[in-house]
Design a protein around this motif. Structure first.
Motif, short mmCIF file in Angstrom:
data_model
loop_
_atom_site.label_atom_id
_atom_site.label_comp_id
_atom_site.label_asym_id
_atom_site.label_seq_id
_atom_site.Cartn_x
_atom_site.Cartn_y
_atom_site.Cartn_z
N ARG A 21 0.85 -1.18 0.00
CA ARG A 21 0.00 0.00 0.00
C ARG A 21 0.89 1.24 0.00
O ARG A 21 1.20 1.77 1.05
CB ARG A 21 -0.89 -0.03 1.24
CG ARG A 21 -1.87 1.07 1.38
CD ARG A 21 -3.15 0.92 0.61
NE ARG A 21 -3.73 -0.38 0.59
CZ ARG A 21 -4.96 -0.66 0.94
NH1 ARG A 21 -5.73 0.27 1.41
NH2 ARG A 21 -5.44 -1.86 0.81
N PRO A 22 1.35 1.70 -1.18
CA PRO A 22 2.19 2.91 -1.18
C PRO A 22 1.38 4.14 -0.79
O PRO A 22 0.15 4.14 -0.87
CB PRO A 22 2.68 3.00 -2.63
CG PRO A 22 1.65 2.26 -3.40
CD PRO A 22 1.10 1.20 -2.50
N VAL A 23 2.07 5.18 -0.39
CA VAL A 23 1.40 6.39 0.05
C VAL A 23 0.57 6.97 -1.08
O VAL A 23 -0.59 7.30 -0.92
CB VAL A 23 2.44 7.43 0.54
CG1 VAL A 23 1.77 8.72 0.95
CG2 VAL A 23 3.23 6.86 1.70
N ARG A 24 1.16 7.08 -2.24
CA ARG A 24 0.45 7.58 -3.41
C ARG A 24 1.02 6.87 -4.62
O ARG A 24 2.22 6.85 -4.82
CB ARG A 24 0.65 9.08 -3.52
CG ARG A 24 -0.13 9.69 -4.62
CD ARG A 24 -0.19 11.17 -4.47
NE ARG A 24 -1.53 11.59 -4.85
CZ ARG A 24 -2.02 12.77 -4.66
NH1 ARG A 24 -1.31 13.65 -4.03
NH2 ARG A 24 -3.20 13.07 -5.06
N ALA A 25 0.18 6.29 -5.44
CA ALA A 25 0.65 5.44 -6.52
C ALA A 25 1.48 6.21 -7.55
O ALA A 25 2.65 5.92 -7.75
CB ALA A 25 -0.53 4.76 -7.19
N ASN A 26 0.89 7.20 -8.20
CA ASN A 26 1.62 7.97 -9.20
C ASN A 26 1.64 9.44 -8.77
O ASN A 26 0.79 10.22 -9.15
CB ASN A 26 0.95 7.84 -10.57
CG ASN A 26 1.14 6.46 -11.13
OD1 ASN A 26 2.17 5.85 -10.90
ND2 ASN A 26 0.17 5.95 -11.85
N ASN A 27 2.65 9.76 -8.01
CA ASN A 27 2.78 11.11 -7.48
C ASN A 27 3.13 12.07 -8.62
O ASN A 27 4.03 11.82 -9.40
CB ASN A 27 3.88 11.13 -6.41
CG ASN A 27 3.74 12.30 -5.50
OD1 ASN A 27 2.97 13.20 -5.76
ND2 ASN A 27 4.49 12.27 -4.41
N ILE A 28 2.40 13.17 -8.71
CA ILE A 28 2.60 14.13 -9.80
C ILE A 28 3.95 14.83 -9.70
O ILE A 28 4.54 15.21 -10.72
CB ILE A 28 1.44 15.15 -9.85
CG1 ILE A 28 1.47 15.97 -11.14
CG2 ILE A 28 1.48 16.07 -8.66
CD1 ILE A 28 1.13 15.21 -12.35
N THR A 29 4.50 14.95 -8.50
CA THR A 29 5.77 15.64 -8.35
C THR A 29 6.92 14.86 -9.00
O THR A 29 7.92 15.45 -9.39
CB THR A 29 6.10 15.89 -6.87
OG1 THR A 29 6.08 14.65 -6.18
CG2 THR A 29 5.12 16.85 -6.26
N LYS A 30 6.78 13.55 -9.11
CA LYS A 30 7.82 12.76 -9.78
C LYS A 30 7.82 13.02 -11.28
O LYS A 30 8.84 12.91 -11.94
CB LYS A 30 7.62 11.28 -9.50
CG LYS A 30 7.90 10.97 -8.05
CD LYS A 30 8.20 9.55 -7.79
CE LYS A 30 9.28 8.98 -8.62
NZ LYS A 30 10.48 8.59 -7.94
#
Length: 97
Positions: A21-30
């Protein structure tokens, strides 16, 4: 006999595995991170994004940003004693501290 598959992501069962369970799957900042030329970056493949993904052989290696090509970056690494240039999107790169 059954012929074994030799696809791009073969033999990567554990290498391209994400946590449960990652914190956020596709983080926009990346996606919007910006690198300059001669920055040292780590190649950390995000398996949920297939576009702009380098070969799994280069996962975990460190390279130097040579140039920018569209949304992607050209990263120079040494593979053994040979210099190679990889075209990688920023989702799969991490700045070296």
């Amino acid at each position: 006999m059954v012929k074994r598959s030799k696809g791009f992501r073969s033999k990567t069962r554990f290498k391209l595995k994400k946590s449960i369970r990652p914190v956020r799957a596709n983080n926009i900042t990346k996606r919007i991170q910006i690198f300059n030329e001669d920055d040292l970056v780590h190649i950390i493949i995000d398996p949920s994004i297939q576009k702009g993904q380098p070969h799994p052989r280069f996962h975990g290696q460190t390279g130097r940003v040579a140039n920018r090509r569209g949304r992607a970056y050209i990263v120079q690494i040494n593979d053994g004693n040979k210099a190679k240039k990889l075209i990688i999107r920023p989702e799969h790169l991490k700045m070296q501290e």
